[in-house]
Design an enzyme around this catalytic site. Structure first.
Site, mmCIF file in Angstrom:
data_model
loop_
_atom_site.group_PDB
_atom_site.id
_atom_site.type_symbol
_atom_site.label_atom_id
_atom_site.label_comp_id
_atom_site.label_asym_id
_atom_site.label_seq_id
_atom_site.Cartn_x
_atom_site.Cartn_y
_atom_site.Cartn_z
ATOM 1 N N ASP A 1 0.722 -1.259 -0.005
ATOM 2 C CA ASP A 1 -0.183 -0.021 -0.089
ATOM 3 C C ASP A 1 0.882 1.097 0.085
ATOM 4 O O ASP A 1 0.716 2.065 0.861
ATOM 5 C CB ASP A 1 -1.062 -0.029 1.230
ATOM 6 C CG ASP A 1 -0.143 -0.044 2.501
ATOM 7 O OD1 ASP A 1 1.109 -0.581 2.510
ATOM 8 O OD2 ASP A 1 -0.820 0.381 3.650
ATOM 9 N N GLU A 2 1.773 1.392 -0.865
ATOM 10 C CA GLU A 2 2.546 2.541 -1.065
ATOM 11 C C GLU A 2 2.847 2.915 -2.572
ATOM 12 O O GLU A 2 1.887 3.710 -3.055
ATOM 13 C CB GLU A 2 3.918 2.011 -0.599
ATOM 14 C CG GLU A 2 4.809 3.411 -0.294
ATOM 15 C CD GLU A 2 5.784 3.087 0.727
ATOM 16 O OE1 GLU A 2 6.932 3.911 1.038
ATOM 17 O OE2 GLU A 2 5.915 1.925 1.485
ATOM 18 N N TRP B 1 16.950 12.953 -0.266
ATOM 19 C CA TRP B 1 15.751 12.659 -0.848
ATOM 20 C C TRP B 1 15.513 14.181 -1.598
ATOM 21 O O TRP B 1 15.357 13.952 -2.711
ATOM 22 C CB TRP B 1 14.667 12.460 0.400
ATOM 23 C CG TRP B 1 14.293 11.171 0.549
ATOM 24 C CD1 TRP B 1 13.258 10.255 0.149
ATOM 25 C CD2 TRP B 1 15.312 10.287 1.399
ATOM 26 N NE1 TRP B 1 13.452 9.030 0.668
ATOM 27 C CE2 TRP B 1 14.688 8.850 1.492
ATOM 28 C CE3 TRP B 1 16.455 10.405 1.870
ATOM 29 C CZ2 TRP B 1 15.350 7.972 1.751
ATOM 30 C CZ3 TRP B 1 17.214 9.403 2.378
ATOM 31 C CH2 TRP B 1 16.577 7.908 2.358
ATOM 32 N N GLU C 1 14.269 -4.343 -0.149
ATOM 33 C CA GLU C 1 14.332 -3.137 0.431
ATOM 34 C C GLU C 1 15.206 -2.958 1.540
ATOM 35 O O GLU C 1 15.972 -2.197 1.638
ATOM 36 C CB GLU C 1 13.090 -2.686 0.909
ATOM 37 C CG GLU C 1 12.953 -1.533 1.738
ATOM 38 C CD GLU C 1 11.464 -1.036 2.109
ATOM 39 O OE1 GLU C 1 11.217 -0.010 2.275
ATOM 40 O OE2 GLU C 1 10.688 -2.012 2.057
ATOM 41 N N HIS D 1 12.673 -3.431 -4.885
ATOM 42 C CA HIS D 1 13.023 -2.070 -4.399
ATOM 43 C C HIS D 1 14.307 -1.841 -4.797
ATOM 44 O O HIS D 1 15.445 -2.339 -4.427
ATOM 45 C CB HIS D 1 13.055 -2.227 -2.652
ATOM 46 C CG HIS D 1 12.677 -1.022 -2.123
ATOM 47 N ND1 HIS D 1 11.079 -1.052 -1.687
ATOM 48 C CD2 HIS D 1 12.885 0.104 -1.642
ATOM 49 C CE1 HIS D 1 10.713 0.160 -1.143
ATOM 50 N NE2 HIS D 1 11.714 0.920 -1.172
#
Length: 932
Positions: free
Chosen positions: A459-460, A521, A733, A754
């Site tokens: 759910d991302e 980021w 991930e 990921h």
């Protein structure tokens, strides 16, 4: 005539199957092929043929990449062909094959379609159908369909889909930018009455985003769609058919529910045959309701998403009572296509997961994602179904409710992603390393679906900025993703302007995080445009994104203030450092301030470089001066007089070396300390998202090839090859997403697809194989292989902007044999060990040099043997570990995990806190090794 063969030219944003170009003046690129060595282009002629005739333009020089459009601007819906021929020392070549194009953009003011939807929907994101009949006169010459949605849609004309694109129009910040598709539908129309049909649902527009059970709708409760059809006739007249109140809609279609995370429910009993054809009796349909107006959409500049591969079931792992567990052998992103026959009302349920847990689907990592499709049969003849409005990340699937006899051939996995051209490949003598690289490729494929996402299964599935910031260089080698990332960067800047210069954690910013500046980021705003320039030669991206670069850097410099340090505030830091606990992936060994300060320098430096490229000399000097103040402040604050960084961890030293913060002799000291830390940790990885793309580069830059090789080829956890040894087919991930006992990491954040930790691939291409760019767009190639200990060969190939490039090396006795192919109209800088750098022209080349590998000396293992002697001799280390495991596997695992392989300590000291009875048994097991 020259023997040079020129490729069909490529028009900017014109690599779709439809040949669409989204701009009026598309840049033109081509490649040349010839066996003539050192060939260079002297001039080129570009020919344009349209309905107005043929014209040409001659351009002098060797430029064959992103040439400015030399003709008058294209007009909407203009079509034609472009050819190129080139001249070199051997004269003019023949003309290339033509490239057909269609101008897919609209003229200002031409978009005038209403967004339409249901008047009174009964539930969240209720799917609906829309239709309109219209007349076409004799003499139709061109019909062009434009459409977009606040949601996702499929369009058909007279019952035939207009294209094979999936989940149109994709995901952008809907309140800031909308994309329209453009389709030539001339062949689908006929004189008389025709019909357009639209199937619409919510997709990303109505999805609930967020975590900790706090997910909420960000954009809108209900989907809407808008489209317009342009008709041109041979008498010069034009007509528009646009969505509006004259259209009919219904919520009684076969899609009863759908969602990106939910999956799709489809009831074939509700199919209304002919609903998208002329003459259909639309009983129970209602007039469409105009919705809140959306933005005027712009033409697509990124690749379409479509099915790119089909994979059969590899193995049926279990069955019973109409339920079957299927393994496709590869973790992929896409959907299942089934062919099934049964009674009306029979329902087949399709569930998806990346891994198994105790023999069943491992669905815990999916969190709130239902990831389930259901198909209810109409009954009778065999029926085929694949979900239309969702996608899943999976290797395994559970099929339940299957009527009758199950045949695995009735289920196929369809791989879906943005349809980019594959450009880069890597191979070595180590099969585990080859599988790692293939895992990187599959990770990129699964996460390049309209935007660069972090994961495709739970759910991302968000556009995390940090992930693509570190993976961008690897991505740029593997696929021609310039247009894909160019499009996403436009959204970064749009969201950034709303946030006052800050860059969000994810773009589109559904987490509303743009006002929380975060290192690594947010720095995607400065890093990624420069990557696209360096790898593709795309200066236009830098020109357009320069205000974004400045806004981000200016914000950080303001935060840093007079201390010139970015301190405090929220930071992800070295995310998923392998020592971080499952519940706190931000708790890393490297202090967040060390990370943020390094990225402040990185962004200021990159912005200065961009300003210099664009001719802004004063701004370049200003940012360069600020970068130097930041660099000095970082060294003063975080480096001790003895040359240690206060965060004495692999990531800290890798940052300082890779970003150029450390000058000599500090850089050499940092390299030595980094190598010591790598050895101390047993040549196991000790970095998270920030350090992973940099650590091997930092090692080889400072001359520590052996340590880099041991780190790369390590199979113990944590390491790159650990996941491969555990059967991974994509990048995980976490370093330990799957624990050594085969169980799933207990953390709530565990993805098995990921790409971030796969960012080592860029170093594998450039350093291990030795194929890199020495100038933007590989106009000059850098050939610099580093034959690492433990590898007998390595090679990389890249279908570059100037043509195919290949570099390979192989051990041949006491020498290394290097082979290379440099494309025409380019050259190479060659760096080989023990030889001064030299230049090589285009063509095929071979060189040899002496292998400098050092053979480790023999080690006899006793209680007084220094630990560093054991760990530096891989054979001795493996012998000790095997002996220990034969004595007590649990103690051996604990010893391996906690031992620090440091100077000044021998095996006796390492065994000092172990039961006294263990050491003699281990030494007894080592007798055979010591005798050998």
């Amino acid at each position: 005539m020259s023997s040079v063969i020129v490729s069909a030219p490529r028009l900017e944003h014109g690599d779709s199957e439809a040949g669409n170009v989204a701009v009026a003046a598309p840049r033109v690129s081509w490649t040349s092929a010839t066996e003539v060595p050192n060939w260079e282009q002297a001039s080129a002629e570009i020919s344009l043929t349209t309905h107005r005739g043929t014209t040409s333009a001659t351009v002098a020089g060797d430029q064959s990449r992103f040439l400015p459009w030399p003709f008058a601007d294209l007009t909407p819906r203009e079509s034609g062909e472009v050819r190129v021929r080139v001249a070199g020392p051997d004269g003019w070549s023949a003309w290339s094959e033509p490239t057909s194009f269609f101008a897919s953009f609209l003229a200002p003011g031409e978009w005038d379609a209403d967004f339409i939807g249901l008047e009174s929907p009964q539930q969240d994101a209720q799917p609906f159908l829309a239709r309109r009949e219209f007349d076409v006169r004799q003499g139709l010459t061109q019909a062009t369909w434009y459409a977009t949605a606040q949601g996702v849609y499929e369009a058909s004309v007279n019952g035939t889909p207009v294209d094979d694109q999936i989940l149109k129009p994709g995901w952008t910040p809907y309140h800031l930018r909308l994309i329209h598709e453009t389709n030539d539908v001339t062949s689908l129309l006929k004189p008389g009455t025709n019909a357009v049909g639209l199937a619409v649902t919510g997709g990303w527009y109505t999805e609930r985003f967020g975590f900790q059970n706090q997910a909420a709708i960000v954009y809108g409760e209900q989907p809407s769609v808008a489209g317009q059809l342009h008709l041109e006739y041979d008498d010069g007249t034009e007509e528009w058919v646009r969505t509006g109140p004259s259209w009919q809609v219904t919520d009684s279609g076969p899609w009863t529910a759908s969602g990106i995370y939910r999956g799709e429910d489809f009831d074939a009993r509700r199919i209304q045959p002919g609903w998208d054809k002329a003459g259909f009796q639309a009983t129970g349909w209602a007039p469409a309701t105009p919705q809140q107006a959306g933005l005027t959409p712009e033409a697509r500049v990124s690749p379409e998403v479509r099915v790119v591969e089909q994979m059969p079931v590899k193995e049926v792992l279990g069955s019973g009572d109409g339920t079957y567990l299927l393994d496709f052998g590869q973790n992929l992103v896409g959907r299942l296509r089934i062919t099934v026959q049964g009674e009306a009302g029979d329902t087949v349920t399709l569930r998806h997961a990346e891994v198994l847990d105790s023999g069943a689907l491992g669905v815990r990592p999916l969190r709130a994602a239902r990831a389930t499709d259901t198909y209810t049969l109409a009954g009778g003849e065999p029926e085929e179904y694949a979900p239309t409005f969702t996608f899943h990340g999976f290797r395994y699937a559970e099929v339940s409710g299957w009527p009758g006899t199950f045949d695995p051939a009735a289920v196929t996995a369809e791989v879906i992603h943005s349809d980019m051209r594959r450009t880069g490949r890597f191979e070595s003598s180590n099969e585990l390393l080859n599988r790692l690289h293939e895992n990187v490729v599959w990770g990129m494929r699964g996460n390049f679906l309209y935007l660069p996402t972090d994961c495709p299964q739970r759910d991302e599935r968000l556009g995390w900025t940090g992930d693509i910031q570190i993976f961008g260089p690897s991505a740029a080698f593997l696929y021609d993703c310039d247009g894909f990332l160019d499009s996403w960067l436009r959204d970064v800047w749009l969201e950034q302007q709303e946030a006052g210069g800050g860059v969000a954690f994810v773009v589109p910013d559904v987490l509303r995080s743009g006002d929380v500046p975060t290192a690594a980021w947010g720095d995607v705003a400065t890093v990624l445009p420069m990557v696209l320039f360096e790898r593709f030669g795309d200066l236009e991206v830098v020109q357009r994104q320069y205000p974004s670069m400045k806004a981000w850097t200016d914000l950080l410099l303001k935060i840093a203030g007079d201390r010139h340090l970015w301190e405090g505030g929220f930071q992800f830091g070295d995310w998923v450092d392998p020592d971080s606990p499952p519940t706190d992936p931000a708790r890393a060994k490297t202090d967040p301030d060390v990370v943020s300060g390094a990225f402040l320098y990185r962004s200021a430096d990159l912005t200065a470089r961009a300003a210099d490229l664009l001719g802004f000399a004063e701004e370049s000097a200003g940012y360069r001066a600020q970068a130097e103040l930041v660099r000095q402040a970082w060294v003063n604050e975080y480096v001790s007089p003895a040359g240690r960084i206060v965060s004495d961890a692999q990531t800290a030293y890798a940052l300082a070396i890779a970003f150029g913060i450390a000058d000599e002799p500090l850089r050499a000291a940092f390299g030595s300390r980094l190598a010591e830390l790598v050895r101390r940790d047993g040549y196991r990885i000790s970095t998270g998202f920030v350090g992973t793309p940099l650590v091997n580069d930092a090692l080889t830059t400072t001359g520590h090839d052996t340590e880099a090789a041991r780190l790369l080829l390590q199979t113990d956890c944590p390491s790159w090859l650990y996941s491969v040894s555990m059967g991974a087919t994509t990048i995980w991930e976490r370093w330990d997403s799957l624990l050594p006992d085969g169980s799933i990491n207990p953390g709530e954040m565990t993805s098995f697809n990921h790409y971030a930790l796969g960012s080592v691939a860029d170093w594998m291409h450039r350093v291990v194989a030795g194929l890199g760019a020495d100038s933007p767009g590989y106009k000059t190639v850098r050939i610099a292989p580093r034959p690492l200990p433990g590898l007998d060969s390595a090679s990389a190939s890249y279908d570059g902007p100037y043509g195919p490039i290949k570099v390979s090396w192989i051990r041949d006795g006491g020498e290394i044999a290097v082979s290379a192919v440099v494309p025409p109209n380019s050259d190479a800088v060659v760096t080989l060990p023990g030889i001064d750098d030299f230049r090589a022209g285009s063509g095929e080349h071979e060189w040899r040099f002496a292998s400098a590998d050092q053979v480790p000396g023999e080690v006899r293992i006793g209680m007084d043997t220094p630990l560093v002697d054991i760990i530096d001799n891989e054979g001795a280390y493996l012998a000790l570990r095997s002996a220990f495991e034969r004595v007590d596997p649990a103690l051996a695992s604990d010893f391996n995990a906690r031992t620090k392989w440091v100077p000044g300590q021998n095996l006796r000291a390492a065994f000092s806190i172990i039961s006294p009875g263990v050491a003699p048994k281990v030494l007894e097991e080592l007798e055979a090794f010591n005798k050998h």
